[in-house]
Design a protein around this motif. Structure first.
Motif, PDB file in Angstrom:
ATOM      1  N   GLU A   1       0.854  -1.185   0.000  1.00 46.86           N
ATOM      2  CA  GLU A   1       0.000   0.000   0.000  1.00 46.86           C
ATOM      3  C   GLU A   1       0.890   1.235   0.000  1.00 46.86           C
ATOM      4  O   GLU A   1       1.775   1.352   0.840  1.00 46.86           O
ATOM      5  CB  GLU A   1      -0.904  -0.028   1.234  1.00 46.86           C
ATOM      6  CG  GLU A   1      -1.806   1.162   1.345  1.00 46.86           C
ATOM      7  CD  GLU A   1      -2.665   1.090   2.600  1.00 46.86           C
ATOM      8  OE1 GLU A   1      -2.947   2.146   3.139  1.00 46.86           O
ATOM      9  OE2 GLU A   1      -3.016  -0.022   3.030  1.00 46.86           O
ATOM     10  N   PRO A   2       0.667   2.172  -0.901  1.00 46.84           N
ATOM     11  CA  PRO A   2       1.509   3.368  -0.944  1.00 46.84           C
ATOM     12  C   PRO A   2       1.239   4.288   0.250  1.00 46.84           C
ATOM     13  O   PRO A   2       0.190   4.188   0.897  1.00 46.84           O
ATOM     14  CB  PRO A   2       1.109   4.042  -2.252  1.00 46.84           C
ATOM     15  CG  PRO A   2      -0.262   3.525  -2.542  1.00 46.84           C
ATOM     16  CD  PRO A   2      -0.333   2.147  -1.942  1.00 46.84           C
ATOM     17  N   ILE A   3       2.181   5.165   0.509  1.00 41.88           N
ATOM     18  CA  ILE A   3       2.009   6.152   1.577  1.00 41.88           C
ATOM     19  C   ILE A   3       0.833   7.036   1.213  1.00 41.88           C
ATOM     20  O   ILE A   3       0.747   7.545   0.103  1.00 41.88           O
ATOM     21  CB  ILE A   3       3.281   6.997   1.754  1.00 41.88           C
ATOM     22  CG1 ILE A   3       4.419   6.118   2.237  1.00 41.88           C
ATOM     23  CG2 ILE A   3       3.039   8.150   2.720  1.00 41.88           C
ATOM     24  CD1 ILE A   3       5.738   6.833   2.309  1.00 41.88           C
ATOM     25  N   LYS A   4      -0.080   7.201   2.149  1.00 45.76           N
ATOM     26  CA  LYS A   4      -1.239   8.057   1.899  1.00 45.76           C
ATOM     27  C   LYS A   4      -0.811   9.515   1.968  1.00 45.76           C
ATOM     28  O   LYS A   4       0.020   9.898   2.781  1.00 45.76           O
ATOM     29  CB  LYS A   4      -2.333   7.782   2.918  1.00 45.76           C
ATOM     30  CG  LYS A   4      -2.911   6.394   2.765  1.00 45.76           C
ATOM     31  CD  LYS A   4      -4.001   6.141   3.763  1.00 45.76           C
ATOM     32  CE  LYS A   4      -4.526   4.728   3.573  1.00 45.76           C
ATOM     33  NZ  LYS A   4      -5.444   4.329   4.606  1.00 45.76           N
ATOM     34  N   GLU A   5      -1.419  10.314   1.115  1.00 48.40           N
ATOM     35  CA  GLU A   5      -1.100  11.742   1.079  1.00 48.40           C
ATOM     36  C   GLU A   5      -1.512  12.383   2.396  1.00 48.40           C
ATOM     37  O   GLU A   5      -2.615  12.161   2.893  1.00 48.40           O
ATOM     38  CB  GLU A   5      -1.862  12.389  -0.071  1.00 48.40           C
ATOM     39  CG  GLU A   5      -1.535  13.843  -0.272  1.00 48.40           C
ATOM     40  CD  GLU A   5      -2.266  14.410  -1.479  1.00 48.40           C
ATOM     41  OE1 GLU A   5      -2.654  15.569  -1.409  1.00 48.40           O
ATOM     42  OE2 GLU A   5      -2.449  13.661  -2.455  1.00 48.40           O
ATOM     43  N   GLU A   6      -0.607  13.145   2.975  1.00 50.30           N
ATOM     44  CA  GLU A   6      -0.919  13.847   4.213  1.00 50.30           C
ATOM     45  C   GLU A   6      -1.842  15.021   3.905  1.00 50.30           C
ATOM     46  O   GLU A   6      -1.771  15.621   2.838  1.00 50.30           O
ATOM     47  CB  GLU A   6       0.362  14.374   4.877  1.00 50.30           C
ATOM     48  CG  GLU A   6       1.277  13.291   5.363  1.00 50.30           C
ATOM     49  CD  GLU A   6       0.679  12.432   6.455  1.00 50.30           C
ATOM     50  OE1 GLU A   6      -0.235  12.865   7.168  1.00 50.30           O
ATOM     51  OE2 GLU A   6       1.132  11.287   6.579  1.00 50.30           O
ATOM     52  N   LYS A   7      -2.712  15.336   4.847  1.00 51.53           N
ATOM     53  CA  LYS A   7      -3.605  16.473   4.654  1.00 51.53           C
ATOM     54  C   LYS A   7      -2.779  17.748   4.632  1.00 51.53           C
ATOM     55  O   LYS A   7      -1.891  17.952   5.451  1.00 51.53           O
ATOM     56  CB  LYS A   7      -4.644  16.535   5.765  1.00 51.53           C
ATOM     57  CG  LYS A   7      -5.625  15.391   5.709  1.00 51.53           C
ATOM     58  CD  LYS A   7      -6.666  15.511   6.785  1.00 51.53           C
ATOM     59  CE  LYS A   7      -7.616  14.331   6.697  1.00 51.53           C
ATOM     60  NZ  LYS A   7      -8.620  14.374   7.746  1.00 51.53           N
ATOM     61  N   VAL A   8      -3.099  18.608   3.698  1.00 55.84           N
ATOM     62  CA  VAL A   8      -2.389  19.872   3.554  1.00 55.84           C
ATOM     63  C   VAL A   8      -3.384  20.994   3.799  1.00 55.84           C
ATOM     64  O   VAL A   8      -4.505  20.966   3.297  1.00 55.84           O
ATOM     65  CB  VAL A   8      -1.774  19.992   2.137  1.00 55.84           C
ATOM     66  CG1 VAL A   8      -1.121  21.339   1.938  1.00 55.84           C
ATOM     67  CG2 VAL A   8      -0.779  18.872   1.907  1.00 55.84           C
ATOM     68  N   ASN A   9      -2.968  21.978   4.580  1.00 54.95           N
ATOM     69  CA  ASN A   9      -3.821  23.116   4.886  1.00 54.95           C
ATOM     70  C   ASN A   9      -3.980  23.953   3.619  1.00 54.95           C
ATOM     71  O   ASN A   9      -3.027  24.530   3.117  1.00 54.95           O
ATOM     72  CB  ASN A   9      -3.190  23.934   6.011  1.00 54.95           C
ATOM     73  CG  ASN A   9      -4.072  25.077   6.451  1.00 54.95           C
ATOM     74  OD1 ASN A   9      -4.795  25.673   5.683  1.00 54.95           O
ATOM     75  ND2 ASN A   9      -3.984  25.390   7.737  1.00 54.95           N
ATOM     76  N   LYS A  11      -5.339  26.814   3.157  1.00 49.61           N
ATOM     77  CA  LYS A  11      -5.123  28.257   3.325  1.00 49.61           C
ATOM     78  C   LYS A  11      -3.649  28.615   3.255  1.00 49.61           C
ATOM     79  O   LYS A  11      -3.274  29.629   2.685  1.00 49.61           O
ATOM     80  CB  LYS A  11      -5.714  28.736   4.658  1.00 49.61           C
ATOM     81  CG  LYS A  11      -7.209  28.676   4.700  1.00 49.61           C
ATOM     82  CD  LYS A  11      -7.738  29.168   6.036  1.00 49.61           C
ATOM     83  CE  LYS A  11      -9.243  29.017   6.068  1.00 49.61           C
ATOM     84  NZ  LYS A  11      -9.798  29.400   7.367  1.00 49.61           N
ATOM     85  N   THR A  12      -2.796  27.795   3.855  1.00 44.13           N
ATOM     86  CA  THR A  12      -1.368  28.115   3.887  1.00 44.13           C
ATOM     87  C   THR A  12      -0.594  27.441   2.768  1.00 44.13           C
ATOM     88  O   THR A  12       0.562  27.745   2.543  1.00 44.13           O
ATOM     89  CB  THR A  12      -0.741  27.706   5.234  1.00 44.13           C
ATOM     90  OG1 THR A  12      -0.894  26.294   5.386  1.00 44.13           O
ATOM     91  CG2 THR A  12      -1.385  28.442   6.393  1.00 44.13           C
ATOM     92  N   LYS A  13      -1.234  26.477   2.077  1.00 46.49           N
ATOM     93  CA  LYS A  13      -0.587  25.745   0.981  1.00 46.49           C
ATOM     94  C   LYS A  13       0.725  25.104   1.426  1.00 46.49           C
ATOM     95  O   LYS A  13       1.745  25.212   0.769  1.00 46.49           O
ATOM     96  CB  LYS A  13      -0.343  26.653  -0.230  1.00 46.49           C
ATOM     97  CG  LYS A  13      -1.581  27.267  -0.805  1.00 46.49           C
ATOM     98  CD  LYS A  13      -2.442  26.221  -1.453  1.00 46.49           C
ATOM     99  CE  LYS A  13      -3.643  26.883  -2.096  1.00 46.49           C
ATOM    100  NZ  LYS A  13      -4.668  25.969  -2.504  1.00 46.49           N
ATOM    101  N   GLU A  14       0.699  24.436   2.575  1.00 43.05           N
ATOM    102  CA  GLU A  14       1.887  23.745   3.072  1.00 43.05           C
ATOM    103  C   GLU A  14       2.294  22.669   2.077  1.00 43.05           C
ATOM    104  O   GLU A  14       1.461  21.997   1.484  1.00 43.05           O
ATOM    105  CB  GLU A  14       1.614  23.116   4.431  1.00 43.05           C
ATOM    106  CG  GLU A  14       1.359  24.140   5.509  1.00 43.05           C
ATOM    107  CD  GLU A  14       0.878  23.510   6.794  1.00 43.05           C
ATOM    108  OE1 GLU A  14       0.307  22.407   6.750  1.00 43.05           O
ATOM    109  OE2 GLU A  14       1.062  24.141   7.838  1.00 43.05           O
ATOM    110  N   THR A  15       3.578  22.523   1.913  1.00 41.36           N
ATOM    111  CA  THR A  15       4.092  21.530   0.982  1.00 41.36           C
ATOM    112  C   THR A  15       5.096  20.634   1.694  1.00 41.36           C
ATOM    113  O   THR A  15       5.567  20.947   2.782  1.00 41.36           O
ATOM    114  CB  THR A  15       4.798  22.199  -0.214  1.00 41.36           C
ATOM    115  OG1 THR A  15       5.856  23.011   0.282  1.00 41.36           O
ATOM    116  CG2 THR A  15       3.837  23.049  -1.017  1.00 41.36           C
ATOM    117  N   ALA A  31       9.231  15.843   5.887  1.00 37.71           N
ATOM    118  CA  ALA A  31       9.088  17.124   6.571  1.00 37.71           C
ATOM    119  C   ALA A  31       7.993  17.936   5.892  1.00 37.71           C
ATOM    120  O   ALA A  31       8.074  18.221   4.695  1.00 37.71           O
ATOM    121  CB  ALA A  31      10.407  17.884   6.550  1.00 37.71           C
ATOM    122  N   ILE A  32       6.967  18.268   6.659  1.00 35.81           N
ATOM    123  CA  ILE A  32       5.863  19.098   6.186  1.00 35.81           C
ATOM    124  C   ILE A  32       5.647  20.191   7.215  1.00 35.81           C
ATOM    125  O   ILE A  32       5.383  19.896   8.385  1.00 35.81           O
ATOM    126  CB  ILE A  32       4.564  18.285   6.003  1.00 35.81           C
ATOM    127  CG1 ILE A  32       4.776  17.151   5.009  1.00 35.81           C
ATOM    128  CG2 ILE A  32       3.424  19.189   5.570  1.00 35.81           C
ATOM    129  CD1 ILE A  32       3.593  16.224   4.865  1.00 35.81           C
TER     130      ILE A  32
END
Length: 94
Positions: A1-9, A11-15, A31-32
């Motif tokens: 199973e691949p790593i699930k995408e982490e939730k990204v805010n 509003k701040t467009k965290e990458t 690192a996010i």
């Protein structure tokens, strides 16, 4: 199973700032923003989240033995973590 995408805010467009594999191949550090997400490569399951940097994590790297992770952020702090326990061992700041 691949790593699930982490939730990204949205509003701040965290990458994702950086992704590192441990030298022994058992860990992935992602690192996010001001956190580091640790995954085990066996099954790609998230093991823990390292929180402690007050600024965005700009770099992270494992030690040669893969037991510790060093992180630094744009607040000029360097933190050293025990990968197995998730404990923060050292904090160096300017």
């Amino acid at each position: 199973e691949p790593i699930k995408e982490e939730k990204v805010n949205e509003k701040t467009k965290e990458t994702i700032n950086q992704v590192r594999y441990s030298p022994d191949g058992t860990w992935i550090a992602m690192a996010i923003s001001n956190k580091i997400f640790l995954y085990k490569t066996d099954g790609y399951k998230k093991v823990r989240v390292l929180s402690g940097n007050t600024g965005h994590v700009t770099h992270c790297c494992f030690t040669k033995e893969s037991n510790y992770l060093k992180s630094n952020s744009n607040d000029y702090q360097i933190l050293v973590w025990d990968v197995n326990s998730g404990d923060r061992l050292t904090k160096l700041s300017q």
